[in-house]
Design a protein around this motif. Sequence first.
Motif, PDB file in Angstrom:
ATOM      1  N   UNK A  87       0.807  -1.230   0.000  1.00 30.43           N
ATOM      2  CA  UNK A  87       0.000   0.000   0.000  1.00 30.43           C
ATOM      3  C   UNK A  87       0.835   1.273   0.000  1.00 30.43           C
ATOM      4  N   UNK A  88       1.951   1.242   0.739  1.00 35.33           N
ATOM      5  CA  UNK A  88       2.728   2.481   0.849  1.00 35.33           C
ATOM      6  C   UNK A  88       3.489   2.834  -0.426  1.00 35.33           C
ATOM      7  N   UNK A 113       0.601  13.384   8.653  1.00 37.44           N
ATOM      8  CA  UNK A 113       1.149  12.031   8.823  1.00 37.44           C
ATOM      9  C   UNK A 113       1.711  11.467   7.515  1.00 37.44           C
ATOM     10  N   UNK A 114       0.885  11.529   6.474  1.00 42.86           N
ATOM     11  CA  UNK A 114       1.319  10.981   5.192  1.00 42.86           C
ATOM     12  C   UNK A 114       2.387  11.842   4.536  1.00 42.86           C
ATOM     13  N   UNK A 117       5.902  11.268   5.591  1.00 40.62           N
ATOM     14  CA  UNK A 117       6.465  10.031   5.076  1.00 40.62           C
ATOM     15  C   UNK A 117       6.572  10.044   3.553  1.00 40.62           C
ATOM     16  N   UNK A 161      -7.195  14.097   4.863  1.00 33.84           N
ATOM     17  CA  UNK A 161      -5.978  13.323   5.051  1.00 33.84           C
ATOM     18  C   UNK A 161      -5.702  12.451   3.828  1.00 33.84           C
ATOM     19  N   UNK A 165      -1.854  13.892   0.118  1.00 37.15           N
ATOM     20  CA  UNK A 165      -0.692  13.498  -0.676  1.00 37.15           C
ATOM     21  C   UNK A 165      -0.964  13.610  -2.171  1.00 37.15           C
TER      22      UNK A 165
ATOM     23  N   UNK B 200      -0.288   2.464   6.744  1.00 38.88           N
ATOM     24  CA  UNK B 200       0.388   1.918   5.565  1.00 38.88           C
ATOM     25  C   UNK B 200      -0.058   2.652   4.307  1.00 38.88           C
ATOM     26  N   UNK B 202      -0.848   5.633   4.103  1.00 39.31           N
ATOM     27  CA  UNK B 202      -0.248   6.965   4.059  1.00 39.31           C
ATOM     28  C   UNK B 202       1.272   6.905   3.938  1.00 39.31           C
TER      29      UNK B 202
END
Lengths: 376, 298
Positions: A87-88, A113-114, A117, A161, A165, B200, B202
């Motif tokens: 998923x990431x 949060x995303x 990362x 959220x 991204x 995960x 994100x």
Amino acid sequence: MNADAPFAPWEDETATPLIEFSNVTKRFGTFTAIDDIDLKIYPQEFFALLGPSGCGKTTLMRMLGGFETVTDGRITIDGTDMNGIPPNKRAVNMMFQSYALFPHLTVAQNLAFGLKRSDMPKSEIDGRVEEMLRLVQLQKFASRKPHQMSGGQRQRVALARALAKAPKLLLLDEPLGALDKKLRQETQFELMDIQEKTGTTFVIVTHDQEEAMTVASRIAVMDHGKLKQVDTPDRIYEAPSSVYVADFIGDVNIIEGQVTQLAEDTAELSWGEGKPAIRGMAGENLSISTSGAFAVRPEKVAIFTEEPMDRHNRVSGIVEDIAYLGNMSTYYVRLESGALIKSQIANNRRISRRSITWGDTVWLSWTDTAGIVLAS
Amino acid sequence: MSLARRLLISVPYTWLLALFLVPFLIVLKISLSDYANSIPPYTPTLEVGEGWSGIKEFWSALDFENFVFLTEDALYIKAYWSSLKIAALATFFTLLIGFPFAYGIANAPQEWRPSLLMLIILPFWTSFLIRIYALIGIISNDGFLNQFLMWIGAISDPLVIMNTNLAVYIGIVYTYLPFMVLPIYATLEKLDSSLLEAAQDLGCTRISAFWSVTVHLSKPGVIAGCFLVFIPALGEFVIPSLLGGSRTLMIGKVLWEEFFSNRDWPLASAVAVILLLVLIIPIVLLQRNEQMQREQNK
Ligand SMILES: Nc1ncnc2c1ncn2[C@@H]1O[C@H](COP(=O)(O)OP(=O)(O)OP(=O)(O)O)[C@@H](O)[C@H]1O
Ligand SMILES: [Mg+2]
């Protein structure tokens, strides 16, 4: 693409889909949750998955998000085979049915949060969080914790959220399930607005067909892990490909019988001894002399006190019930054959002037193109 | 407030008063007394029969001599310090072992969980002392562990575990493991698995999602577990005296020796009062942690 042309990449042979399912099957043990699906979803679509509980909508989404492996077949996103990609590593974000906000983080931290990362430089993160808060109108709530917010606000945080991204694809699993009707409608328009602004492709799961009709560019109706029909909302409504879809979407009258005549786009169905056949549009995969079903929407059925001799499709029956819905009334008419047909009439006149009441014998009629003859 | 309610509330308070505050005041009083070769082995004793002058006389005879003595003899400070170290390290080891236990149970199939929890709690059904003696049977020089290791040829001489600090650590970890596992399990079990998936989604890998979600959200359970192990371990007496060696220095053992070997009740009481003061800090912290947890769950 011509700017004035309606958005319909699925009709364009040369358009490249963002998502492509090829013969995708998903089994849990011996249970088949997704059964040999082929599907293309195009960039900037607002694609809705509709179907009864347990038909595999969430499973389909989770396979896109990378939370379930594919048992058979192939899913590509942007031309890349997604098999084995976690998923990431996918340019896909998901808005979870339960929102899945981190309870120990504030709204702003949840949104960041995303981003933290991702490869976004640290200096830009605050700005992006601010932008997202503005998008969902939650600037004042940046430092609140999720448990200090209402259900609707939490849902907007979850949306922001998932959008932060700027994913190519946003998955929404029953995003509006927890909201009341009014907030739901407002949010639907908000979603459409955001989708237009960001240009992200949305795939949305919903139980609510009205919602699907409102927001979607195309709808997929699912049943038992299969796609029954994938089409634009108006085609799904006006030209369902099966009794199942006709019945699932909106209110419908179904009359069963035998297909007696079949032309290029019209068909006739005989449905009772000595009754004239019903005429309607011809559905898909229809063949003559087989059993079929005629489907017509209640609002296309007109009601008369005298036999309308000039109409081809006309049946008589007795008014069994009248439901007053404010802006319209539904008449439940029992035919001699025992079938119950609904007719929905807009209330243009005051109630006192309505001429039809319980127990009256009435005639129901519809035009030759109002309904559709389907294979059953 | 109605009488009935007042009565109801007064029950736990009376309980606390009778079973905590009164004994504590008695211990405090003894700690301020002096050693005497009599029964009871301290002086002064309160002579209520002599009225006001008796109380005055009693009061003037109390002093802080014993507390001063505690600071003068390095043994006591060392014992407190060494207890703190042993309890902290043992708590850490218990956490190291307890967390995977709790995690494993919380992620086991639903229908297994009650049985697995039962296995964690089961040793409690046996007397604590018997369990410690059983442990001696395992780790002593000719115990099962050494016999087994020598039988498979892993070692030629028995491992010396008994009567070392290592045995004390093993004893504490073994005894207090359930106190660590249960609160951590309680927080992990409530954890919404979609949070992990969201992390995960994100951009977290499985490991970083575990770290930033599971570990973070189990913090209250970890803190509660650590205190529940640390607090009793600090004053532990049975484990260091049965498993530890002569060089294992723990305040519980010192306390016992002062009471029963030296019969110096006043000094022993002073040791106990200080121990209680030392323990109040983690107890207050534990309560604050629970308060915070309650607020977050609201
Ligand atoms: N992990 C799993 N193991 C076994 N069966 C599963 C699993 N996940 C889903 N299923 C089954 O697959 C089928 C489809 O489930 P899915 O969650 O996709 O349904 P859905 O269409 O999202 O339903 P709903 O509208 O109720 O959310 C269901 O019959 C479900 O029981
Ligand atoms: Mg679902």
